[in-house]
Design a protein around this motif. Structure first.
Motif, mmCIF file in Angstrom:
data_model
loop_
_atom_site.group_PDB
_atom_site.id
_atom_site.type_symbol
_atom_site.label_atom_id
_atom_site.label_comp_id
_atom_site.label_asym_id
_atom_site.label_seq_id
_atom_site.Cartn_x
_atom_site.Cartn_y
_atom_site.Cartn_z
ATOM 1 N N MET A 161 0.833 -1.196 0.000
ATOM 2 C CA MET A 161 0.000 0.000 0.000
ATOM 3 C C MET A 161 0.875 1.257 0.000
ATOM 4 O O MET A 161 0.631 2.216 -0.707
ATOM 5 C CB MET A 161 -0.917 0.011 1.201
ATOM 6 C CG MET A 161 -2.154 0.825 0.962
ATOM 7 S SD MET A 161 -3.291 0.704 2.344
ATOM 8 C CE MET A 161 -2.514 1.715 3.553
ATOM 9 N N LEU B 269 -17.686 9.727 -0.333
ATOM 10 C CA LEU B 269 -16.382 9.109 -0.566
ATOM 11 C C LEU B 269 -15.956 9.225 -2.022
ATOM 12 O O LEU B 269 -14.781 9.477 -2.311
ATOM 13 C CB LEU B 269 -16.433 7.631 -0.146
ATOM 14 C CG LEU B 269 -16.001 7.313 1.274
ATOM 15 C CD1 LEU B 269 -16.580 8.277 2.285
ATOM 16 C CD2 LEU B 269 -16.360 5.895 1.640
ATOM 17 N N ASP B 270 -16.925 9.048 -2.945
ATOM 18 C CA ASP B 270 -16.590 9.150 -4.362
ATOM 19 C C ASP B 270 -16.166 10.562 -4.723
ATOM 20 O O ASP B 270 -15.225 10.766 -5.484
ATOM 21 C CB ASP B 270 -17.779 8.706 -5.226
ATOM 22 C CG ASP B 270 -17.940 7.188 -5.207
ATOM 23 O OD1 ASP B 270 -17.000 6.511 -4.744
ATOM 24 O OD2 ASP B 270 -18.997 6.689 -5.639
ATOM 25 N N ALA C 38 -12.724 11.050 -3.474
ATOM 26 C CA ALA C 38 -11.747 10.278 -4.247
ATOM 27 C C ALA C 38 -11.469 10.927 -5.590
ATOM 28 O O ALA C 38 -10.397 10.732 -6.177
ATOM 29 C CB ALA C 38 -12.238 8.852 -4.445
ATOM 30 N N SER D 77 -7.571 6.030 2.327
ATOM 31 C CA SER D 77 -8.379 4.825 2.448
ATOM 32 C C SER D 77 -9.806 5.268 2.743
ATOM 33 O O SER D 77 -10.035 5.944 3.740
ATOM 34 C CB SER D 77 -7.879 3.954 3.595
ATOM 35 O OG SER D 77 -6.496 3.814 3.533
ATOM 36 N N GLN D 78 -10.709 4.904 1.877
ATOM 37 C CA GLN D 78 -12.087 5.398 2.019
ATOM 38 C C GLN D 78 -12.678 5.083 3.390
ATOM 39 O O GLN D 78 -13.411 5.875 3.953
ATOM 40 C CB GLN D 78 -12.964 4.764 0.935
ATOM 41 C CG GLN D 78 -12.693 5.289 -0.452
ATOM 42 C CD GLN D 78 -13.759 4.852 -1.439
ATOM 43 O OE1 GLN D 78 -14.367 3.802 -1.273
ATOM 44 N NE2 GLN D 78 -13.979 5.657 -2.443
ATOM 45 N N GLY D 79 -12.332 3.906 3.899
ATOM 46 C CA GLY D 79 -12.924 3.464 5.162
ATOM 47 C C GLY D 79 -12.617 4.382 6.329
ATOM 48 O O GLY D 79 -13.356 4.414 7.310
ATOM 49 N N THR D 80 -11.504 5.140 6.205
ATOM 50 C CA THR D 80 -11.146 6.009 7.327
ATOM 51 C C THR D 80 -12.079 7.209 7.429
ATOM 52 O O THR D 80 -12.035 7.943 8.408
ATOM 53 C CB THR D 80 -9.689 6.505 7.189
ATOM 54 O OG1 THR D 80 -9.577 7.250 5.975
ATOM 55 C CG2 THR D 80 -8.719 5.340 7.156
#
Lengths: 193, 123
Positions: free
Chosen positions: B1, B42-43, B46, B54-57
């Motif tokens: 990563m 998130l999109d 991004a 990391s999107q999850g964060t």
């Protein structure tokens, strides 16, 4: 059914759950629900393995998510603050330390034994405490240890013409030096909450 | 990563530190014109490379914004798929965003001043 039942997804979510075990149960559940919901939307119903993998990759590593969750916890922020903050002062102990150091001069009147005892215990308490910085400790020690030296030196130098005034002067210095040290120690303490 | 090259690793660190301070305001700004759901937020983030993470964060961040009362959430049924949690800007959230929007240009100009102005000495 939604993509959240894919084995890759359940594996991922249980890793997040494990990595985030430090979170309060409610917060951990909320995080898992958010991620599950996200994956349900991102993966859709097809459960195409490639789509699942892409979605998980974009979410990032469970460790990174857990780290982000830790950073957002008010408890974590508070813990980080208290870790560097000084411990609440133990005032009784500090007062005893200062008083013992302060009375070494007075105790000298009663005899060298009580004075030495007060000096030794006082200095031991002083140097094992973290309430004072090094400079303050050195100063207090110097003032206190200097007292017997000053008194003996004074008595020796003045031995030729030792009168009441000389005796009082030597006594005053002998009492004042440790008292000054004690006052400085007490002043250096943080104010009581 | 993590990219192997030391240079990009360092750049990543700078970006991550900068992002930490501004990301929540970017999220608030995304909600300025109306509610959005998580994946949508998130999109959008991004799509701008410096905000990529990391999107999850983002979810712990969204959770904190909710706890702080800057956003509200609402679960809405979707015609095409599972129910979606929509995030809405609250009045305190709008105020926080306005304060940031006011400070940001001054902040940016301040940094630019040091980065671009000639200061003599080493060039």
């Amino acid at each position: 059914m939604t993509g959240t039942e894919h084995p890759l997804v359940t594996d991922y979510l249980s890793t997040v759950e494990r990595e985030a075990s430090f979170l309060p149960a409610g917060r951990r559940e909320e995080l898992l629900a958010d991620l599950r919901e996200h994956l349900a939307v991102a993966v859709g119903d097809e459960q195409d393995p490639q789509a699942v993998r892409t979605a998980l990759e974009r979410l990032g590593s469970p460790a990174a998510i857990a780290a982000a969750a830790r950073a957002e916890e008010p408890e974590a922020a508070a813990a980080a603050t208290t870790a560097v903050a000084p411990k609440p002062p133990n005032r009784t102990r500090h007062t005893i330390t200062a008083v013992l150091i302060g009375v070494t001069g007075f105790a000298g009147i009663a005899g060298s034994l009580p004075s030495a005892a007060a000096l030794i215990v006082g200095l031991a308490l002083l140097w094992t405490s973290d309430a004072w910085d090094r400079d303050t400790k050195v100063l207090a020690t110097a003032l206190t240890v200097a007292t017997p030296v000053v008194v003996l030196l004074g008595a020796f130098l003045l031995s030729g013409r030792f009168g009441v005034m000389e005796l009082l002067a030597v006594l005053a210095v002998g009492i004042a030096l440790p008292a000054t040290a004690a006052v400085r120690l007490l002043r250096a303490l943080p104010k009581a909450a | 990563m993590v990219p192997g090259e030391a240079r990009s690793e360092a750049t990543g660190k700078v970006a991550s530190q900068l992002r930490k301070g501004v990301l929540e305001y970017c999220v608030l700004a995304l909600l300025r014109d109306g509610p959005r759901y998580g994946v949508e937020i998130l999109d959008e983030l991004a799509a701008v490379s410096v905000m990529t993470t990391s999107q999850g964060t983002i979810y712990p961040l969204l959770s904190r914004l909710r706890r702080d009362g800057l956003v509200d959430t609402e679960l809405r049924e979707s015609a095409t798929g599972p129910a979606r949690r929509y995030y809405t800007l609250t009045t305190p959230g709008r105020t926080a965003l306005a304060e940031f929007a006011e400070s940001w240009p001054r902040f940016r100009d301040g940094v630019d001043h040091f980065l671009t102005a000639p200061h003599g000495g080493s060039a």
